[in-house]
Structures are given as C-alpha cells and as structure tokens.
Motif scaffolding. Structure first.
Motif, PDB file in Angstrom:
ATOM      1  N   LEU A  33      -8.947  -0.401  -6.396  1.00  0.00           N
ATOM      2  CA  LEU A  33      -9.432  -1.515  -7.211  1.00  0.00           C
ATOM      3  C   LEU A  33      -8.610  -1.707  -8.483  1.00  0.00           C
ATOM      4  CD1 LEU A  33     -13.290  -0.968  -6.863  1.00  0.00           C
ATOM      5  CD2 LEU A  33     -11.857  -2.631  -5.669  1.00  0.00           C
ATOM      6  N   ALA A  34      -7.770  -0.717  -8.805  1.00  0.00           N
ATOM      7  CA  ALA A  34      -6.932  -0.822 -10.003  1.00  0.00           C
ATOM      8  C   ALA A  34      -5.582  -1.475  -9.714  1.00  0.00           C
ATOM      9  CB  ALA A  34      -6.716   0.565 -10.608  1.00  0.00           C
ATOM     10  N   THR A  35      -5.358  -1.870  -8.464  1.00  0.00           N
ATOM     11  CA  THR A  35      -4.097  -2.533  -8.123  1.00  0.00           C
ATOM     12  C   THR A  35      -4.016  -3.893  -8.804  1.00  0.00           C
ATOM     13  OG1 THR A  35      -5.119  -3.454  -6.125  1.00  0.00           O
ATOM     14  CG2 THR A  35      -3.909  -1.381  -5.889  1.00  0.00           C
ATOM     15  N   GLU A  41     -10.993  -7.286 -12.307  1.00  0.00           N
ATOM     16  CA  GLU A  41     -12.156  -7.904 -11.667  1.00  0.00           C
ATOM     17  C   GLU A  41     -13.364  -6.968 -11.771  1.00  0.00           C
ATOM     18  OE1 GLU A  41     -12.455 -10.846 -10.415  1.00  0.00           O
ATOM     19  OE2 GLU A  41     -10.369 -11.522 -10.324  1.00  0.00           O
ATOM     20  N   THR A  42     -14.521  -7.547 -11.977  1.00  0.00           N
ATOM     21  CA  THR A  42     -15.760  -6.768 -11.976  1.00  0.00           C
ATOM     22  C   THR A  42     -16.302  -6.751 -10.553  1.00  0.00           C
ATOM     23  OG1 THR A  42     -16.251  -7.426 -14.252  1.00  0.00           O
ATOM     24  CG2 THR A  42     -18.071  -6.543 -12.934  1.00  0.00           C
ATOM     25  N   ILE A  43     -16.208  -5.600  -9.915  1.00  0.00           N
ATOM     26  CA  ILE A  43     -16.610  -5.473  -8.515  1.00  0.00           C
ATOM     27  C   ILE A  43     -18.056  -5.002  -8.444  1.00  0.00           C
ATOM     28  CG2 ILE A  43     -16.071  -4.427  -6.295  1.00  0.00           C
ATOM     29  CD1 ILE A  43     -13.877  -6.245  -7.422  1.00  0.00           C
ATOM     30  N   ARG A  75       0.838  -1.205   0.000  1.00  0.00           N
ATOM     31  CA  ARG A  75       0.000   0.000   0.000  1.00  0.00           C
ATOM     32  C   ARG A  75       0.875   1.259   0.000  1.00  0.00           C
ATOM     33  NH1 ARG A  75      -4.050  -0.144   4.791  1.00  0.00           N
ATOM     34  NH2 ARG A  75      -2.072  -0.324   5.917  1.00  0.00           N
ATOM     35  N   PRO A  76       0.527   2.279  -0.784  1.00  0.00           N
ATOM     36  CA  PRO A  76       1.298   3.534  -0.760  1.00  0.00           C
ATOM     37  C   PRO A  76       1.344   4.109   0.655  1.00  0.00           C
ATOM     38  CG  PRO A  76      -0.265   3.526  -2.585  1.00  0.00           C
ATOM     39  CD  PRO A  76      -0.592   2.330  -1.753  1.00  0.00           C
ATOM     40  N   SER A  77       2.439   4.758   1.001  1.00  0.00           N
ATOM     41  CA  SER A  77       2.603   5.275   2.364  1.00  0.00           C
ATOM     42  C   SER A  77       1.529   6.288   2.724  1.00  0.00           C
ATOM     43  CB  SER A  77       3.988   5.910   2.521  1.00  0.00           C
ATOM     44  OG  SER A  77       4.150   6.971   1.587  1.00  0.00           O
ATOM     45  N   ASN A  78       1.050   7.035   1.731  1.00  0.00           N
ATOM     46  CA  ASN A  78      -0.020   8.008   1.988  1.00  0.00           C
ATOM     47  C   ASN A  78      -1.385   7.487   1.557  1.00  0.00           C
ATOM     48  OD1 ASN A  78       0.574   8.052  -0.711  1.00  0.00           O
ATOM     49  ND2 ASN A  78       0.429  10.280  -0.934  1.00  0.00           N
ATOM     50  N   GLY A  79      -1.471   6.183   1.325  1.00  0.00           N
ATOM     51  CA  GLY A  79      -2.745   5.550   1.008  1.00  0.00           C
ATOM     52  C   GLY A  79      -3.163   5.734  -0.443  1.00  0.00           C
ATOM     53  N   TRP A  80      -4.229   5.034  -0.813  1.00  0.00           N
ATOM     54  CA  TRP A  80      -4.811   5.204  -2.144  1.00  0.00           C
ATOM     55  C   TRP A  80      -5.670   6.462  -2.155  1.00  0.00           C
ATOM     56  CZ3 TRP A  80      -4.754   0.070  -0.117  1.00  0.00           C
ATOM     57  CH2 TRP A  80      -3.908  -0.816  -0.815  1.00  0.00           C
ATOM     58  N   SER A  81      -5.663   7.170  -3.253  1.00  0.00           N
ATOM     59  CA  SER A  81      -6.390   8.440  -3.326  1.00  0.00           C
ATOM     60  C   SER A  81      -7.883   8.252  -3.542  1.00  0.00           C
ATOM     61  CB  SER A  81      -5.815   9.319  -4.442  1.00  0.00           C
ATOM     62  OG  SER A  81      -5.919   8.656  -5.697  1.00  0.00           O
ATOM     63  N   SER A  82      -8.279   7.068  -4.008  1.00  0.00           N
ATOM     64  CA  SER A  82      -9.699   6.795  -4.238  1.00  0.00           C
ATOM     65  C   SER A  82      -9.922   5.289  -4.221  1.00  0.00           C
ATOM     66  CB  SER A  82     -10.152   7.373  -5.584  1.00  0.00           C
ATOM     67  OG  SER A  82      -9.527   6.682  -6.653  1.00  0.00           O
ATOM     68  N   VAL A  83     -11.173   4.897  -4.132  1.00  0.00           N
ATOM     69  CA  VAL A  83     -11.511   3.468  -4.175  1.00  0.00           C
ATOM     70  C   VAL A  83     -11.151   2.892  -5.538  1.00  0.00           C
ATOM     71  CG1 VAL A  83     -13.418   1.809  -4.093  1.00  0.00           C
ATOM     72  CG2 VAL A  83     -13.318   3.674  -2.429  1.00  0.00           C
ATOM     73  N   ASP A  84     -11.336   3.685  -6.587  1.00  0.00           N
ATOM     74  CA  ASP A  84     -10.986   3.214  -7.933  1.00  0.00           C
ATOM     75  C   ASP A  84      -9.492   2.913  -8.035  1.00  0.00           C
ATOM     76  OD1 ASP A  84     -13.577   3.305  -8.904  1.00  0.00           O
ATOM     77  OD2 ASP A  84     -13.413   5.389  -9.558  1.00  0.00           O
ATOM     78  N   ASP A  85      -8.661   3.749  -7.406  1.00  0.00           N
ATOM     79  CA  ASP A  85      -7.217   3.479  -7.397  1.00  0.00           C
ATOM     80  C   ASP A  85      -6.916   2.170  -6.680  1.00  0.00           C
ATOM     81  OD1 ASP A  85      -6.577   5.703  -8.819  1.00  0.00           O
ATOM     82  OD2 ASP A  85      -5.939   6.912  -7.109  1.00  0.00           O
TER      83      ASP A  85
END
Length: 325
Positions: A263-265, A271-273, A251-261
């Motif tokens: 889910l794009a990992t 995957e279809t969420i 995980r990035p040290s400052n976190g993901w900027s959005s839920v889409d980010d």
C-alpha cells in the motif's frame, strides 16, 4: 452294405459336430482368457499410473512445505511457482504445476448481505471484475447478484437482478439453487446469466474455495490478471486497469514483504484504505491447487488436488480426477 455306409455317415457327422463344438468352446475360452489377460494388464497399468499420480501429490506437498519453512511470504520466485515441472520415472513421466488459489477471486466470498441499504462490497467487486472483463453492465449485475443468491444460505433474492429457486425451477431441466458454497468453479455455469461464452471468459480469474472470505495475495496475482486487484479497489477508488497492470509489472521479484509495503507503493501511497478492503489483501496464501499428469506406457491420468496450508504444512483436502487440458 448300405446299413454300414449309413452308420459310417452318421458317425462322421457326429465327429464333425463334436469337433465343431470343441472348436467353438476352445475359441470362446481363448477369447475369454485373452480378455482376462488384457483386463489384468489394464488394471496393472492403471494401478501404476495411479501411484505415479500419488507421487506427484507427495512431491507437491514437499515443495510447498519447504517453501513455507523458508519464508512467511509467498511469491512467484519460489519453487512452487515453477511452471510445468516434469520428472522422468520408469516407463513414464510425472508432470504438473501448482497454482496459488489466493491469486484468484473467490466466488464463495460474495454471499454477504447488504447493510443499511448499501450493497455488499464483495458483490460490487465481483461485478466490477466482470465489467473489467468486457461483460455488459446489466449482465454483470445479474451474474453478481445471482451468484450471491447461489452461495448464501437463504432462499430469498437479495436484489431484483438475483435468482433463486423460482428461476431455476422454470427451466426445461429444473434444478434448485445450492444456497451453499460452490465446490468447484464449474458450478458457476449453472448460475443465472452465465453463458458458456461468458464462463470461458471469466473462468481463469475465479476460483471456488471452501471458505467464505476473500484474501488476495498481491505477490502472486499474474500481471495478465491485474483486473482482480482493479476490481477490489474499483468500488471506492478511481484507479484504471492500466494502473494495476503497471503496479504488478514493477512488483519486486521476491514480492512485497507486507500489505503495508504494498500500500506504500507510488500508486497507492497517500490513499486512505478502508479496513474492509485491507483485510482482503495479503502477502501469503493458504490454498494451492495442483494440476498434475501421470503418464505410464502412454496411459495418462490427470488429477486436481486442493491443498490447504495449516501450521506451514500442506494438507490435501480435495482430490479429483480431471481431463487432460
């Protein structure tokens, strides 16, 4: 002559009795005065340690307000996440730590009813979490269904493995199902199937929030609690527990900027969420819990305070004294 001696003897006895009474009265008065002074001193110390405790609440509020002013994303690199902060004050200390209560599984979110004979997703997720924590499958199902019956509003068992009033009324110390949201996670101990050993095992992963929605901040879930994310995805996706542990380690040290980010990992990309699952994921939080300890002259006061974030401002909505952990 004999009469005078008798009179002197009686006078001496009388004086000794009066002296004994006076000594008794003086001793009693001294004891009461000492007790009163000690009680006053104790109240004085209690008031000081109480206000030190209030200071920790205000300090936590300021920290949360500052972090929310600076960013719309909540992550573990912010000041609120600093563990075990200690501030020296006159004749004592103020210490404490803040926990994001959107990094744990909200048991009050599993009161949903089944639809078209399909078991409600939150109940499936709770059972998946229990099984991930090495709770035997049948026991996990009983706990999940009984917890749903505890927090839902009706008095009917939603599944054969559930428990309502008839189960609890048959116990040696009878009580009723709450049929309402849990106020504190310790209430889970009263639910059918939750033994002391099981409760201690699952407690660190759970919380009881005053809302019935599930919203997990993917930026603040601890790596050692990655099973929470695993449980959210388990009913519909074939990921392993190790997959989510690795995901959080990267995980990035400052976190993901959005839920889409999030889910794009690599793990989740492609995957279809479902929209129902996506609504359970977040990169911000609206509930935090302070566990603080105020110390004054070797006197301790531990407290737990639940903050709710409204318009980027922290509001204390629940205050309770707690044991020193």
């Amino acid at each position: 002559m004999l009469k005078h001696r008798k009179k002197r003897g009686i006078a001496l006895i009388t004086i000794l009795m009066i002296l004994a009474i006076m000594v008794t009265i003086a001793t009693t008065m001294t004891g009461r005065m000492t007790s009163s002074l000690l009680r006053t001193e104790g109240l004085n110390f209690s008031q000081k340690v109480y206000w030190y405790g209030q200071a920790s609440v205000e300090l936590s509020r300021m920290i949360l307000n500052n972090d929310f002013e600076d960013s719309d994303v909540i992550s573990l690199d912010q000041i609120w996440a600093t563990p075990d902060l200690i501030f020296p004050v006159e004749q004592g200390t103020i210490s404490g730590s803040l926990k994001d209560n959107r990094s744990c599984f909200n048991v009050n979110a599993i009161g949903a009813a089944d639809k078209d004979e399909v078991r409600a997703l939150p109940v499936q997720q709770f059972q998946a979490l229990l099984e991930a924590l090495d709770i035997e499958e049948y026991a996990a199902e009983v706990i999940a269904e009984s917890t749903r019956d505890w927090v839902d509003e009706n008095n009917t068992e939603d599944a054969a493995q559930g428990a309502e009033d008839r189960i609890y009324e048959a116990r040696s110390v009878a009580y009723l199902a709450a049929n309402n949201l849990m106020v504190d996670i310790s209430e889970l101990r009263a639910v059918e199937g939750v033994t002391g050993k099981i409760f201690e095992r699952i407690k660190p992963y759970l919380c009881a929030l005053p809302v019935s929605d599930q919203s997990i901040n993917v930026n603040t879930v601890a790596i050692e609690h990655s099973d929470i994310l695993y449980a959210l995805f388990k009913p519909k996706y074939e990921f392993s527990q190790e997959d989510f542990e690795t995901l959080l380690e990267d995980r990035p040290s400052n976190g993901w900027s959005s839920v889409d980010d999030f889910l794009a990992t690599g793990l989740l990309s492609g995957e279809t969420i479902s929209s129902e699952l996506k609504e359970q994921l977040n990169v911000t939080s609206d509930f935090f819990e302070l566990y603080g300890i105020a110390e004054f002259e070797k006197r301790l006061m531990a407290l737990k305070v639940l903050f709710e974030i409204e318009d980027k401002k922290a509001i204390a909505i629940r205050f309770q004294y707690a044991g020193v952990e």
